[in-house]
Enzyme design. Structure first.
Site, PDB file in Angstrom:
ATOM      1  N   PHE A 130      89.091  86.279  18.115  1.00  0.00           N
ATOM      2  CA  PHE A 130      88.059  87.242  18.471  1.00  0.00           C
ATOM      3  C   PHE A 130      88.519  87.923  19.762  1.00  0.00           C
ATOM      4  CE2 PHE A 130      83.938  88.605  20.082  1.00  0.00           C
ATOM      5  CZ  PHE A 130      83.351  89.104  18.936  1.00  0.00           C
ATOM      6  N   ASP A 166      87.678  77.178  21.595  1.00  0.00           N
ATOM      7  CA  ASP A 166      86.505  78.037  21.431  1.00  0.00           C
ATOM      8  C   ASP A 166      85.806  77.582  20.145  1.00  0.00           C
ATOM      9  OD1 ASP A 166      84.726  80.073  20.725  1.00  0.00           O
ATOM     10  OD2 ASP A 166      85.888  81.589  21.800  1.00  0.00           O
ATOM     11  N   TYR A 193      74.098  81.418  19.905  1.00  0.00           N
ATOM     12  CA  TYR A 193      73.254  82.347  19.118  1.00  0.00           C
ATOM     13  C   TYR A 193      73.729  82.481  17.679  1.00  0.00           C
ATOM     14  CZ  TYR A 193      77.028  85.343  20.828  1.00  0.00           C
ATOM     15  OH  TYR A 193      78.263  85.839  21.161  1.00  0.00           O
ATOM     16  N   LYS A 194      74.863  81.851  17.336  1.00  0.00           N
ATOM     17  CA  LYS A 194      75.361  81.935  15.954  1.00  0.00           C
ATOM     18  C   LYS A 194      74.715  80.805  15.150  1.00  0.00           C
ATOM     19  CE  LYS A 194      79.480  84.500  17.291  1.00  0.00           C
ATOM     20  NZ  LYS A 194      80.839  84.440  17.818  1.00  0.00           N
ATOM     21  N   ARG A 206      82.121  89.743   5.082  1.00  0.00           N
ATOM     22  CA  ARG A 206      82.047  88.360   5.536  1.00  0.00           C
ATOM     23  C   ARG A 206      80.666  87.791   5.255  1.00  0.00           C
ATOM     24  NH1 ARG A 206      82.625  86.735  11.880  1.00  0.00           N
ATOM     25  NH2 ARG A 206      80.698  87.910  11.914  1.00  0.00           N
TER      26      ARG A 206
HETATM   27  C1  LIG Z   1      81.164  85.291  18.871  1.00  0.00           C
HETATM   28  C2  LIG Z   1      82.398  84.983  19.637  1.00  0.00           C
HETATM   29  C3  LIG Z   1      82.486  85.277  21.016  1.00  0.00           C
HETATM   30  C4  LIG Z   1      81.336  85.962  21.681  1.00  0.00           C
HETATM   31  O1  LIG Z   1      81.530  86.134  23.045  1.00  0.00           O
HETATM   32  P1  LIG Z   1      80.288  86.502  23.967  1.00  0.00           P
HETATM   33  O2  LIG Z   1      80.901  86.623  25.303  1.00  0.00           O
HETATM   34  O3  LIG Z   1      79.295  85.377  23.860  1.00  0.00           O
HETATM   35  O4  LIG Z   1      79.708  87.786  23.479  1.00  0.00           O
HETATM   36  C5  LIG Z   1      83.630  84.913  21.685  1.00  0.00           C
HETATM   37  N1  LIG Z   1      84.656  84.309  21.052  1.00  0.00           N
HETATM   38  C6  LIG Z   1      84.614  84.024  19.735  1.00  0.00           C
HETATM   39  C7  LIG Z   1      85.765  83.353  19.076  1.00  0.00           C
HETATM   40  C8  LIG Z   1      83.486  84.372  18.994  1.00  0.00           C
HETATM   41  O5  LIG Z   1      83.439  84.100  17.686  1.00  0.00           O
END
Ligand SMILES: *Cc1c(COP(=O)(O)O)cnc(C)c1O
Length: 429
Positions: A138, A213, A238-239, A388
Site C-alpha cells: 500500500f 503492517d 477501521y477495516k 476487490r
Molecule cells: C489501509 C492501509 C493503510 C492506511 O493507512 P492510514 O494512514 O491509516 O490511512 C496503510 N497501510 C496499509 C498496508 C493499508 O492496507
C-alpha cells in the site's frame, strides 16, 4: 495460522443457493450479524476497507459525548480513564494479534504509526543503511519510508531495496547491510498472505528487524506476533475491526525492545512524567513512549464499542469461515464466470497463502464495480484493473456470496457496465 482447518468438501460443492443457506443455518458465527447495522438491499463486501457499523456504537459514542464530555468535562481525564485509553484499549487489541498486555498502544493513522515504528527499528541497527520494502505495498507505507530514509540517512538517504511476489525475493536482497524489513502481512491488492513466523525468522537470521503492517490481517485471521518473535507491528482499526472512519491505528513493539526503542515523535503523552511539565523529554518506560499527543477520544470510543464484539470472537472459527467464504467465492467464479468472460482471480488458491479477500481482474474493472455497487453489491476497485471483494466472517453470509456472484454474472451478461455513467470516477475509488 498454518494450523487452520482447510475448507471442507461441503464448501467446495456448495454451488447452489440452498446449500449456502444450509451453511448459514449451521454457522457458529451466524449470530454476530445481528450485532451490526447493515442497510437493506446491500451486500457489503468492502469491510476490508471500512468495516460495518456495530449496532451499539452510536449509543456508546453518544454516552461518551454527553456523559464523559458533557457532564464529566475535564474530570473525565481521570474519572473516565481518558488519559490511559491508548494503553487500555491497546490491551484489548493485544489478544487479536498475539501480543501481551502492555505491548500495544493506540496511535494516530497507520502511516504515522509506521513512521514511529520504523524510525525506532532503524535506530536499533546502527551502521546498517538499507531498508527493505515491498514494491506492491500500500503506497503510504513506501511514502513514509522515503521520509525515514531522508531523516536517518545523515546526508545521504538510506538505501531502499524493493522485493515483490514475482521477485526479487527477500533472500535476493537480505545481507548484513539491511537494518529493517517492512512487510504487509496480507497484500491489499491480491490478498496474498505472508507466513509471519517464517518470514520473521529469515529477516532476523540476517541480523535485521522486521516491522509488520497488519492492516489487512487484524480481525481477518489469527495472528501471533509473540510466538513468531516478531519485532514491531502496526495496523489500522477501521477495516476488519470496525472501529469506524478515522478510528486510531495501533502500534506493537515486543517488550524486549521497549527500553531501547527511541520514538521518532517525542510528544508529551509519551513522556515518562507528562504532568511534571519539565523542559526535557524523557521517554515513558514501556510501550507508552510511542504515544504522541492528545488521543482522538471520540474515535477511540467508536473502537471501544467494536472491541466489545471482538471480545467474544473465536479467531480460529473466524479463520475457518473466512476461508470457506473465499473458497466458495472462488469456486463460483470458476464455475460461472471464468470460461465465459475470462475472469481470473489474482488471489492465491492455496488457503494458507490467502487473507480474507479475493480480487478479480477485468480490463474495465472500474465500470464493472460501479455497476455492481448500483445493484447493492459493494466491493471496490484497485487500479489498474482489479475488482476487490472483502469477506468479513462476522457479518457476511454464504448466501451473500452466492448472491454477489449472481449479480456479477448479471452485470457481465447484460453488459450494463458499458453505460457511460459507470465510467465516471469519484475522488475516492
Ligand atoms: C489501509 C492501509 C493503510 C492506511 O493507512 P492510514 O494512514 O491509516 O490511512 C496503510 N497501510 C496499509 C498496508 C493499508 O492496507
Amino acid at each position: 495460522m498454518s494450523t487452520t482447518t482447510p475448507p471442507s468438501a461441503t464448501t467446495r460443492t456448495a454451488l447452489d443457493r440452498a446449500t449456502c443457506e444450509a451453511l448459514d443455518a449451521s454457522d457458529p458465527l451466524g449470530s454476530f450479524r445481528d450485532r451490526f447495522v447493515l442497510p437493506e438491499g446491500v451486500i457489503y463486501l468492502d469491510g476490508n476497507s471500512l468495516g460495518a457499523l456495530p449496532r451499539h456504537t452510536p449509543a456508546h459514542v453518544q454516552r461518551v459525548i454527553t456523559e464523559e464530555w458533557g457532564t464529566g468535562l475535564i474530570r473525565s481525564w481521570n474519572d473516565a480513564g481518558w488519559f490511559a485509553k491508548p494503553r487500555t484499549v491497546g490491551d484489548r487489541i493485544a489478544p487479536l494479534i498475539g501480543a501481551a498486555e502492555g505491548e500495544v498502544v493506540l496511535g494516530d493513522s497507520t502511516s504515522a504509526s509506521l513512521f514511529q515504528a520504523v524510525v525506532a527499528a532503524v535506530r536499533m541497527r546502527p551502521g546498517r543503511r538499507v531498508i527493505v520494502a515491498e514494491r506492491g505495498n500500500f503506497p503510504t507505507d513506501l511514502y513514509m519510508l522515503e521520509a525515514v530514509q531522508e531523516l536517518l540517512g545523515g546526508g545521504e538517504p538510506l538505501e531502499r531495496r524493493l522485493i515483490a511476489d514475482d521477485g526479487p525475493t527477500l533472500d535476493d536482497v537480505l545481507d548484513d547491510h539491511v537494518a529493517v524489513v517492512v512487510l504487509t502481512q496480507v497484500d491489499y491488492r491480491t490478498g496474498r498472505l505472508h507466513d509471519l513466523a517464517e518470514v520473521t525468522r529469515r529477516v532476523q537470521a540476517a541480523g535485521a528487524l522486521v516491522v509488520w503492517d497488519l492492516c489487512h490481517s487484524a480481525g481477518a485471521l489469527p495472528i501471533d506476533l509473540n510466538a513468531a518473535w516478531a519485532d514491531f507491528a502496526v495496523g489500522c482499526t477501521y477495516k476488519y475491526l470496525n472501529g469506524g472512519p478515522g478510528s486510531p491505528s495501533f502500534l506493537w513493539a515486543a517488550s524486549r525492545h521497549h527500553a531501547a526503542a527511541r520514538p521518532a515523535l517525542t510528544g508529551w503523552h509519551g513522556h515518562a512524567r507528562p504532568f511534571d511539565f519539565t523542559v526535557d523529554y524523557a521517554p515513558a518506560p514501556g510501550i507508552e513512549r510511542f504515544r504522541v499527543g492528545t488521543p482522538q477520544l471520540l474515535s477511540v470510543a467508536g473502537l471501544e464499542a467494536s472491541l466489545d464484539i471482538w471480545d467474544d470472537v473465536d479467531l480460529e472459527l473466524l479463520r475457518e469461515k473466512s476461508l470457506r467464504l473465499t473458497e466458495l467465492f472462488l469456486s463460483l467464479v470458476d464455475a460461472r464466470l471464468a470460461e465465459r468472460w475470462g475472469i481470473v482471480s489474482v488471489t492465491p488458491r492455496e488457503s494458507s497463502r490467502r487473507g480474507s479477500q479475493v480480487s478479480l481482474r477485468h480490463d474495465d474493472g472500474y465500470a464493472v464495480m460501479q455497476a455492481l455497487i448500483e445493484r447493492g453489491v459493494i466491493g471496490d476497485f484497485r487500479a489498474p484493473d482489479l475488482i476487490r471483494f472483502g469477506f468479513t466472517p462476522l457479518y457476511t453470509s454464504y448466501a451473500d456470496v452466492w448472491d454477489a456472484v449472481d449479480v456479477l454474472h448479471d452485470v457481465l451478461e447484460t453488459e450494463v457496465w458499458r453505460e457511460p455513467r459507470f465510467a465516471r470516477r469519484g475522488t475516492v475509488t
